[in-house]
Design an enzyme around this catalytic site. Structure first.
Site, short mmCIF file in Angstrom:
data_model
loop_
_atom_site.label_atom_id
_atom_site.label_comp_id
_atom_site.label_asym_id
_atom_site.label_seq_id
_atom_site.Cartn_x
_atom_site.Cartn_y
_atom_site.Cartn_z
N ASP A 1 0.87 -1.19 0.00
CA ASP A 1 0.00 0.00 0.00
C ASP A 1 0.89 1.22 0.00
O ASP A 1 2.11 1.11 0.21
CB ASP A 1 -0.95 -0.01 1.21
N ASP B 1 4.15 1.77 -4.16
CA ASP B 1 3.18 2.39 -5.06
C ASP B 1 3.07 1.48 -6.28
O ASP B 1 4.01 1.39 -7.09
CB ASP B 1 3.69 3.79 -5.46
N ASN C 1 -6.19 -5.75 -5.32
CA ASN C 1 -7.31 -5.13 -4.60
C ASN C 1 -7.24 -3.61 -4.56
O ASN C 1 -8.23 -2.93 -4.31
CB ASN C 1 -7.29 -5.73 -3.17
N SER D 1 -16.16 -4.66 -9.03
CA SER D 1 -17.17 -3.97 -8.23
C SER D 1 -18.50 -4.12 -8.95
O SER D 1 -18.52 -4.42 -10.15
CB SER D 1 -16.79 -2.49 -8.14
N TYR E 1 -13.90 5.04 -12.26
CA TYR E 1 -14.11 3.83 -11.44
C TYR E 1 -14.86 2.77 -12.24
O TYR E 1 -14.45 1.61 -12.31
CB TYR E 1 -14.88 4.21 -10.17
N LYS F 1 -13.30 -0.85 -13.35
CA LYS F 1 -13.86 -2.06 -12.77
C LYS F 1 -14.47 -2.97 -13.86
O LYS F 1 -14.46 -4.18 -13.74
CB LYS F 1 -14.89 -1.71 -11.70
N VAL G 1 -20.04 -1.79 0.86
CA VAL G 1 -19.87 -2.10 2.28
C VAL G 1 -20.35 -0.91 3.10
O VAL G 1 -20.05 0.24 2.79
CB VAL G 1 -18.38 -2.36 2.60
N1 LIG Z 1 -15.77 -0.77 -0.08
C1 LIG Z 1 -16.70 -1.10 -0.96
O1 LIG Z 1 -17.91 -0.87 -0.73
C2 LIG Z 1 -16.32 -1.79 -2.23
C3 LIG Z 1 -17.34 -2.28 -3.06
C4 LIG Z 1 -17.01 -2.90 -4.24
C5 LIG Z 1 -15.68 -3.04 -4.60
N2 LIG Z 1 -14.71 -2.56 -3.79
C6 LIG Z 1 -13.32 -2.71 -4.21
O2 LIG Z 1 -12.59 -3.40 -3.20
C7 LIG Z 1 -11.26 -2.91 -3.18
C8 LIG Z 1 -10.91 -2.46 -1.77
O3 LIG Z 1 -11.83 -1.48 -1.37
P1 LIG Z 1 -11.77 -0.76 0.04
O4 LIG Z 1 -13.15 -0.36 0.37
O5 LIG Z 1 -10.97 -1.55 0.99
O6 LIG Z 1 -11.01 0.57 -0.38
P2 LIG Z 1 -9.92 1.40 0.43
O7 LIG Z 1 -9.88 2.73 -0.21
O8 LIG Z 1 -10.18 1.31 1.90
O9 LIG Z 1 -8.59 0.60 0.10
C9 LIG Z 1 -7.90 0.75 -1.09
C10 LIG Z 1 -6.43 0.85 -0.75
O10 LIG Z 1 -5.67 0.98 -1.95
C11 LIG Z 1 -4.57 1.77 -1.64
N3 LIG Z 1 -3.92 2.33 -2.81
C12 LIG Z 1 -4.33 3.41 -3.55
N4 LIG Z 1 -3.40 3.70 -4.48
C13 LIG Z 1 -2.41 2.78 -4.35
C14 LIG Z 1 -1.18 2.58 -5.01
N5 LIG Z 1 -0.78 3.38 -6.02
N6 LIG Z 1 -0.37 1.56 -4.61
C15 LIG Z 1 -0.76 0.75 -3.58
N7 LIG Z 1 -1.91 0.91 -2.91
C16 LIG Z 1 -2.73 1.91 -3.28
C17 LIG Z 1 -5.15 2.87 -0.75
O11 LIG Z 1 -4.13 3.54 -0.01
C18 LIG Z 1 -6.10 2.08 0.12
O12 LIG Z 1 -5.51 1.68 1.34
C19 LIG Z 1 -11.19 -1.81 -4.23
O13 LIG Z 1 -10.70 -2.35 -5.44
C20 LIG Z 1 -12.62 -1.39 -4.38
O14 LIG Z 1 -12.88 -0.81 -5.62
C21 LIG Z 1 -15.00 -1.95 -2.60
#
Ligand SMILES: NC(=O)c1ccc[n+]([C@@H]2O[C@H](COP(=O)([O-])OP(=O)(O)OC[C@H]3O[C@@H](n4cnc5c(N)ncnc54)[C@H](O)[C@@H]3O)[C@@H](O)[C@H]2O)c1
Length: 262
Positions: A43, A62, A89, A151, A173, A177, A206
């Site tokens: 991350d 990154d 993810n 997603s 987004y 996705k 979520v």
């Molecule tokens: N939360 C939801 O409701 C939901 C629903 C459907 C899909 N998703 C998908 O699930 C996954 C996780 O979602 P989440 O809710 O935990 O999101 P989140 O934003 O809490 O976590 C995403 C993480 O990715 C990291 N990130 C961003 N840019 C980065 C980079 N360049 N290198 C490394 N890390 C990087 C961020 O710092 C963050 O910690 C995502 O792909 C999201 O699209 C989430």
């Protein structure tokens, strides 16, 4: 026939989760550590609050930086000798109401170019670089399970009626996705005969402190009548990571409370 518990076993597996310091990444990490796996989280966050476990390690990377990705993955190979599971993810997914979500919810005609580029850099370029770094290691070992996170809005278009008036779910987004689904199929096809499986997991929304009005509208769109709890994808991720999904590749596992059914 394998014992049912063994079928889902991830004991001693080496697992990388990108975006691992985020809400769902941490959930997956706890789940895998509970199951006896060793988990490495990639991350960009400086000092993430992570689940306390000797089996969860954090590496600041990154993923949009190809060189940084190759360096970090090579370090893991040096240390563990293998990589069994990769979970792609990471993504930009701001909660509605957060400051960043303002420009993410801009009308599409005004969608900021910088934001578009950044979303693609993380959500697609990062995923490609992770595959390019990890797949050669999995090829050498003749096995591996890769899970790419999509997603609901990768499977269907955004329902903008659930957002405040004048807000539109990020076109970046939705584009990324949706692309994940065919990215998964292309890699699954390419990796035919290698022992490496590639699948998509599609989670739904979520519950995470969103405004009540939004939650109500979201709930009405699902068959189950609610948003997900953050732990409710652990069963699906365990299934995809383990031998329980051994006859599955190039597929998309949809866990969305029934959003896409009607
Ligand atoms: N939360 C939801 O409701 C939901 C629903 C459907 C899909 N998703 C998908 O699930 C996954 C996780 O979602 P989440 O809710 O935990 O999101 P989140 O934003 O809490 O976590 C995403 C993480 O990715 C990291 N990130 C961003 N840019 C980065 C980079 N360049 N290198 C490394 N890390 C990087 C961020 O710092 C963050 O910690 C995502 O792909 C999201 O699209 C989430």
């Amino acid at each position: 026939m394998q014992n049912v518990i063994e079928l889902f076993s991830i004991k001693n597996k080496i697992i990388i989760i990108t975006g691992g310091a985020g809400m769902l990444g941490k959930e997956y990490a706890s789940c895998f550590a509970d199951g006896g796996a060793r988990v490495v989280l990639f991350d960009v966050v400086d000092s993430p609050k992570l689940p306390k476990s000797p089996d969860i390690r954090y590496v600041k990377v990154d993923i949009s930086d190809r060189e940084a990705v190759f360096f970090a993955v090579a370090e893991i190979e040096k240390e563990h000798g293998r990589i069994d599971v990769l979970i792609n993810n990471a993504a930009m997914n701001p909660v509605p109401g957060s400051p960043e979500s303002k420009s993410q919810f801009a009308p599409y005609e005004d969608y900021p170019q910088e934001l578009w580029k950044k979303e693609i850099a993380v959500g697609l370029n990062g995923m490609l670089f992770m595959m390019q770094a990890v797949v050669p290691i999995m090829k050498k070992q003749g096995s591996g399970s890769i899970i790419n996170i999509s997603s609901t809005y990768g499977n269907v278009g955004p329902d903008n009626r659930i957002y405040d008036s004048g807000k539109f779910k990020s076109v970046g987004y939705a584009t990324i996705k949706g692309a994940v689904l065919n990215f998964t199929r292309a890699w699954a096809s390419y990796l035919r005969g290698t022992g490496i499986r590639v699948n998509t997991l599609t989670p739904g929304g979520v519950l995470a402190g969103q405004p009540a009005e939004f939650v109500k509208k979201y709930e009405e769109r699902t068959i189950l009548g609610r948003m997900a709890e953050k732990h409710e994808y652990n069963g699906a991720i365990l299934f995809l990571a383990s031998d329980a999904s051994s006859y599955m590749t190039g597929a998309n596992l949809v866990v969305d409370g029934g959003w896409t059914v009607w």
